[in-house]
Design an enzyme around this catalytic site. Sequence first.
Site, PDB file in Angstrom:
ATOM      1  N   CYS A  15       0.817  -1.218   0.000  1.00  0.00           N
ATOM      2  CA  CYS A  15       0.000   0.000   0.000  1.00  0.00           C
ATOM      3  C   CYS A  15       0.849   1.265   0.000  1.00  0.00           C
ATOM      4  O   CYS A  15       1.946   1.287   0.537  1.00  0.00           O
ATOM      5  CB  CYS A  15      -0.878   0.029   1.240  1.00  0.00           C
ATOM      6  SG  CYS A  15      -1.790  -1.470   1.537  1.00  0.00           S
TER       7      CYS A  15
ATOM      8  N   ARG B 115       4.707  -0.019  -6.455  1.00  0.00           N
ATOM      9  CA  ARG B 115       4.757  -0.813  -5.220  1.00  0.00           C
ATOM     10  C   ARG B 115       3.766  -1.982  -5.260  1.00  0.00           C
ATOM     11  O   ARG B 115       3.883  -2.908  -4.467  1.00  0.00           O
ATOM     12  CB  ARG B 115       4.428   0.066  -4.014  1.00  0.00           C
ATOM     13  CG  ARG B 115       5.418   1.175  -3.780  1.00  0.00           C
ATOM     14  CD  ARG B 115       4.881   2.153  -2.755  1.00  0.00           C
ATOM     15  NE  ARG B 115       4.751   1.540  -1.454  1.00  0.00           N
ATOM     16  CZ  ARG B 115       5.660   1.615  -0.498  1.00  0.00           C
ATOM     17  NH1 ARG B 115       6.759   2.278  -0.713  1.00  0.00           N
ATOM     18  NH2 ARG B 115       5.467   1.036   0.665  1.00  0.00           N
TER      19      ARG B 115
ATOM     20  N   TRP C  36      -3.135  -2.604  -1.277  1.00  0.00           N
ATOM     21  CA  TRP C  36      -2.778  -3.968  -1.675  1.00  0.00           C
ATOM     22  C   TRP C  36      -3.504  -4.857  -0.677  1.00  0.00           C
ATOM     23  O   TRP C  36      -3.160  -4.875   0.509  1.00  0.00           O
ATOM     24  CB  TRP C  36      -1.272  -4.138  -1.579  1.00  0.00           C
ATOM     25  CG  TRP C  36      -0.726  -5.391  -2.194  1.00  0.00           C
ATOM     26  CD1 TRP C  36      -0.432  -5.599  -3.503  1.00  0.00           C
ATOM     27  CD2 TRP C  36      -0.360  -6.595  -1.516  1.00  0.00           C
ATOM     28  NE1 TRP C  36       0.084  -6.849  -3.675  1.00  0.00           N
ATOM     29  CE2 TRP C  36       0.134  -7.491  -2.470  1.00  0.00           C
ATOM     30  CE3 TRP C  36      -0.428  -7.013  -0.180  1.00  0.00           C
ATOM     31  CZ2 TRP C  36       0.559  -8.771  -2.156  1.00  0.00           C
ATOM     32  CZ3 TRP C  36       0.006  -8.287   0.139  1.00  0.00           C
ATOM     33  CH2 TRP C  36       0.499  -9.148  -0.844  1.00  0.00           C
TER      34      TRP C  36
ATOM     35  N   ASN D 226      -1.640   1.761   6.070  1.00  0.00           N
ATOM     36  CA  ASN D 226      -0.832   0.627   5.592  1.00  0.00           C
ATOM     37  C   ASN D 226      -0.556  -0.261   6.792  1.00  0.00           C
ATOM     38  O   ASN D 226      -0.282   0.249   7.872  1.00  0.00           O
ATOM     39  CB  ASN D 226       0.516   1.093   5.055  1.00  0.00           C
ATOM     40  CG  ASN D 226       0.385   1.910   3.784  1.00  0.00           C
ATOM     41  OD1 ASN D 226      -0.702   2.062   3.255  1.00  0.00           O
ATOM     42  ND2 ASN D 226       1.504   2.438   3.313  1.00  0.00           N
ATOM     43  N   GLY D 227      -0.562  -1.560   6.598  1.00  0.00           N
ATOM     44  CA  GLY D 227      -0.253  -2.464   7.708  1.00  0.00           C
ATOM     45  C   GLY D 227      -1.477  -3.263   8.116  1.00  0.00           C
ATOM     46  O   GLY D 227      -2.474  -3.322   7.382  1.00  0.00           O
TER      47      GLY D 227
ATOM     48  N   GLU E 183      17.584 -17.587  -8.955  1.00  0.00           N
ATOM     49  CA  GLU E 183      17.193 -16.210  -9.275  1.00  0.00           C
ATOM     50  C   GLU E 183      16.643 -16.114 -10.701  1.00  0.00           C
ATOM     51  O   GLU E 183      15.649 -15.427 -10.948  1.00  0.00           O
ATOM     52  CB  GLU E 183      18.405 -15.283  -9.063  1.00  0.00           C
ATOM     53  CG  GLU E 183      18.207 -13.840  -9.459  1.00  0.00           C
ATOM     54  CD  GLU E 183      17.075 -13.119  -8.734  1.00  0.00           C
ATOM     55  OE1 GLU E 183      16.508 -13.669  -7.770  1.00  0.00           O
ATOM     56  OE2 GLU E 183      16.735 -12.010  -9.166  1.00  0.00           O
TER      57      GLU E 183
ATOM     58  N   LYS F  21      12.901 -14.808 -11.567  1.00  0.00           N
ATOM     59  CA  LYS F  21      12.625 -13.693 -12.484  1.00  0.00           C
ATOM     60  C   LYS F  21      11.591 -14.106 -13.519  1.00  0.00           C
ATOM     61  O   LYS F  21      10.654 -13.388 -13.801  1.00  0.00           O
ATOM     62  CB  LYS F  21      13.893 -13.222 -13.219  1.00  0.00           C
ATOM     63  CG  LYS F  21      14.890 -12.433 -12.429  1.00  0.00           C
ATOM     64  CD  LYS F  21      14.467 -11.020 -12.090  1.00  0.00           C
ATOM     65  CE  LYS F  21      13.751 -10.958 -10.774  1.00  0.00           C
ATOM     66  NZ  LYS F  21      14.494 -10.818  -9.574  1.00  0.00           N
TER      67      LYS F  21
ATOM     68  N   GLU G 119       7.994 -14.728 -11.867  1.00  0.00           N
ATOM     69  CA  GLU G 119       7.252 -13.606 -11.294  1.00  0.00           C
ATOM     70  C   GLU G 119       6.745 -12.625 -12.339  1.00  0.00           C
ATOM     71  O   GLU G 119       5.714 -11.998 -12.135  1.00  0.00           O
ATOM     72  CB  GLU G 119       8.066 -12.879 -10.217  1.00  0.00           C
ATOM     73  CG  GLU G 119       9.267 -12.133 -10.708  1.00  0.00           C
ATOM     74  CD  GLU G 119      10.053 -11.479  -9.580  1.00  0.00           C
ATOM     75  OE1 GLU G 119       9.461 -11.135  -8.553  1.00  0.00           O
ATOM     76  OE2 GLU G 119      11.267 -11.309  -9.732  1.00  0.00           O
TER      77      GLU G 119
ATOM     78  N   HIS H 254      17.714 -36.447  -8.992  1.00  0.00           N
ATOM     79  CA  HIS H 254      16.957 -36.915  -7.832  1.00  0.00           C
ATOM     80  C   HIS H 254      15.484 -36.517  -7.903  1.00  0.00           C
ATOM     81  O   HIS H 254      14.809 -36.477  -6.880  1.00  0.00           O
ATOM     82  CB  HIS H 254      17.606 -36.375  -6.550  1.00  0.00           C
ATOM     83  CG  HIS H 254      19.032 -36.788  -6.417  1.00  0.00           C
ATOM     84  ND1 HIS H 254      19.407 -38.058  -6.039  1.00  0.00           N
ATOM     85  CD2 HIS H 254      20.182 -36.115  -6.681  1.00  0.00           C
ATOM     86  CE1 HIS H 254      20.737 -38.140  -6.041  1.00  0.00           C
ATOM     87  NE2 HIS H 254      21.227 -36.973  -6.430  1.00  0.00           N
TER      88      HIS H 254
ATOM     89  N   LYS I  71       6.215  -4.282  -4.368  1.00  0.00           N
ATOM     90  CA  LYS I  71       7.644  -3.990  -4.399  1.00  0.00           C
ATOM     91  C   LYS I  71       8.249  -4.054  -3.000  1.00  0.00           C
ATOM     92  O   LYS I  71       9.363  -4.495  -2.809  1.00  0.00           O
ATOM     93  CB  LYS I  71       7.869  -2.602  -5.001  1.00  0.00           C
ATOM     94  CG  LYS I  71       9.328  -2.186  -5.127  1.00  0.00           C
ATOM     95  CD  LYS I  71      10.056  -3.029  -6.153  1.00  0.00           C
ATOM     96  CE  LYS I  71      11.538  -2.735  -6.224  1.00  0.00           C
ATOM     97  NZ  LYS I  71      12.278  -3.838  -6.858  1.00  0.00           N
TER      98      LYS I  71
HETATM   99  C1  F6R Z   1      11.833 -10.399  -6.641  1.00  0.00           C
HETATM  100  C2  F6R Z   1      11.846  -9.435  -5.563  1.00  0.00           C
HETATM  101  C3  F6R Z   1      11.521  -9.892  -4.193  1.00  0.00           C
HETATM  102  C4  F6R Z   1      12.356  -9.122  -3.159  1.00  0.00           C
HETATM  103  C5  F6R Z   1      11.900  -9.480  -1.741  1.00  0.00           C
HETATM  104  C6  F6R Z   1      12.754  -8.795  -0.702  1.00  0.00           C
HETATM  105  O1  F6R Z   1      12.230  -9.841  -7.848  1.00  0.00           O
HETATM  106  O2  F6R Z   1      12.095  -8.280  -5.779  1.00  0.00           O
HETATM  107  O3  F6R Z   1      11.687 -11.262  -4.051  1.00  0.00           O
HETATM  108  O4  F6R Z   1      13.703  -9.416  -3.345  1.00  0.00           O
HETATM  109  O5  F6R Z   1      10.568  -9.103  -1.566  1.00  0.00           O
HETATM  110  O6  F6R Z   1      12.683  -7.417  -0.818  1.00  0.00           O
HETATM  111  P1  F6R Z   1      13.781  -6.462  -0.218  1.00  0.00           P
HETATM  112  O7  F6R Z   1      15.044  -6.702  -0.950  1.00  0.00           O
HETATM  113  O8  F6R Z   1      13.239  -5.079  -0.461  1.00  0.00           O
HETATM  114  O9  F6R Z   1      13.894  -6.787   1.230  1.00  0.00           O
END
Ligand code: F6R
Length: 608
Positions: free
Chosen positions: A2, A27, A74, A100-101, A481, A485, A488, A504, A603
């Site tokens: 949010c 976000r 959100w 927010n929260g 990773e 990517k 997501e 396995h 985000k």
């Molecule tokens: C994936 C991504 C998330 C963040 C995770 C941690 O592309 O961005 O998996 O890495 O939410 O976020 P931070 O780094 O802000 O603690």
Amino acid sequence: MCGIVGYVGPKQATPILMEGLRRMEYRGYDSAGVAIINGDGVKVKKAAGKLSVLVEKLRTETPRGTVGIGHTRWATHGAPTTPNAHPHLDRSGKIAVIHNGIIENAPVIKKALQNRGHVFKSETDTEVLAHLIGAYYEGNLEQAVAAALWDVAGAYGIAVISADEPDVLVAARNGSPLLVGVGEGEYFVASDASAILEHTRSVVYLDDGEMVVLTRDGYRVRNLTETHVEKPVNQIEWDLATIERGGFAHFMLKEIFEQPESLHNTVRGHLLEEEGSARLRGLNLSDEDYKRINRVIITACGTSWHAGLIGEYIFEEMARVPCEVEYASEFRYRNPIVDENTLVIAVSQSGETADTLAAVREAKRRGARTIGLVNVVGSTIAREVQGGLYLRAGPEIGVASTKAFNSQVAALAMVALKMARLRSLSLLQGRQFIEALQALPAQIAKVLERAPEVEKLADRFAEAHNALYLGRGVNFPVALEGALKLKEISYIHAEGYPAAEMKHGPIALIDENMPVVFIAPRDAVYAKIVSNIEEVKARGGKVIAIVTEGDSEIGRLAEAVFTIPPTHDLLTPILASVPLQLFAYYVAVRRGCNVDQPRNLAKSVTVE
Ligand code: F6R
């Protein structure tokens, strides 16, 4: 997650709030709304869906007024519907709240208020808070907010206005980020600096338990017990251009292409070429401290956790110190064994991830040394750790983390280098590592020049339903990773595995429709990974391989190869991750996905 923005000043609030909400779209959100003090009432406009829906609603009637609050939600409690969107009003309809929260005891408070005749229109905990503030209101909004906050348990960043006090905005934080923007005769609150950057770069970061009262004449910070709090005004270094797309189709692409510069900025000023070591003053660790540390725990979430896994290889290989990497969400709730000789490293782009923050607090409580490798300046984790290093990657707007990931790896590498040089790494080895680190920005630029090759590759694989990513050693986390990517942003199911683990279980999935991406640079386990490629090939799998320039062996086995320049073995993840970021990006674009704001993702994950 949010977004909150609020305004008190001489200008019309609605356009300022809407622009602020637009800047926070990255976000992640699923509904939005504004409340404006308008004549003698509060006008609320809100809508489920993207901001464009709210813009449409505002077209027919734009509330006029110079004090207001805006929110992107959100969904956590209650579906993403218009009634659940913020702002919420109290029973009188005169007090509006955005939040927010999560208010954890909202059900109990709601029940008590219902017994007193309150009727609720939404399923949210925020409406409960609005009613509670209204119930305490006796002509002073500041006091009513403080009284209500004494009753609530949970995390919040809130902003509140009341029609009865048309020149006042009250905001408070506990576990959810909030800052005050100090302009010329105008004042803002926001959960994210990007929302107000157009108007001011002077900000005051609120801490947990603090409230701020904004009026047309200024702002005043206090805590819940009414004690005045003196706060420094910080200057944000970046400007509007850095949070705009600058000609790129998406923020994610722009951020991938920024990596030569962002990585250079991460290491700038930290490398001591002569000594083959690193200068990391912000960590607040003396040489004696480094020597005393007998265990490193890296804690993080998501992509940052993957960077941590790469860090583990670097710490153990170079500094010969035992290192564990733990999901922050797990660390915070188990009974971790740490003491004053344990270094706990929190890795976070946003510096606001709720689980990572909680892990830092838990580690501190148990007496460990905590440091943070964080991108967002002034963020909560950055302020709570005992020492830290800013990544200096610049604002990352695309939800999928790219440049921050590589800066995290570089930052971890520098901490490991510093520790290693005080223990087991020779001067020459240290210098070689620095040379390799310094060469990376130009090498990434070389990789990026060949983005069209990756784009063509993406064309061929955009229709896949599944993908497997395999790597060994320090490149196993790169496989994780790369898979994250892809899944997501393109919604293709993808898994990352250590290449030898394939036998396995995952090998059962391999058929002619399954792309298998190998990270296979010429390193110590090269021959092993070639055997793994043979195994996939023998089962008809379609191999895409990231290999070192000059490799002639893997080309005959793979459907497609992409070369990266040679570097220090432990730094290959930084180069190998770039084509994987591009691959995920181009596949997602081909599939028509919303690359910068993938569905359901936020985000900055400020709730657990
Ligand atoms: C994936 C991504 C998330 C963040 C995770 C941690 O592309 O961005 O998996 O890495 O939410 O976020 P931070 O780094 O802000 O603690």
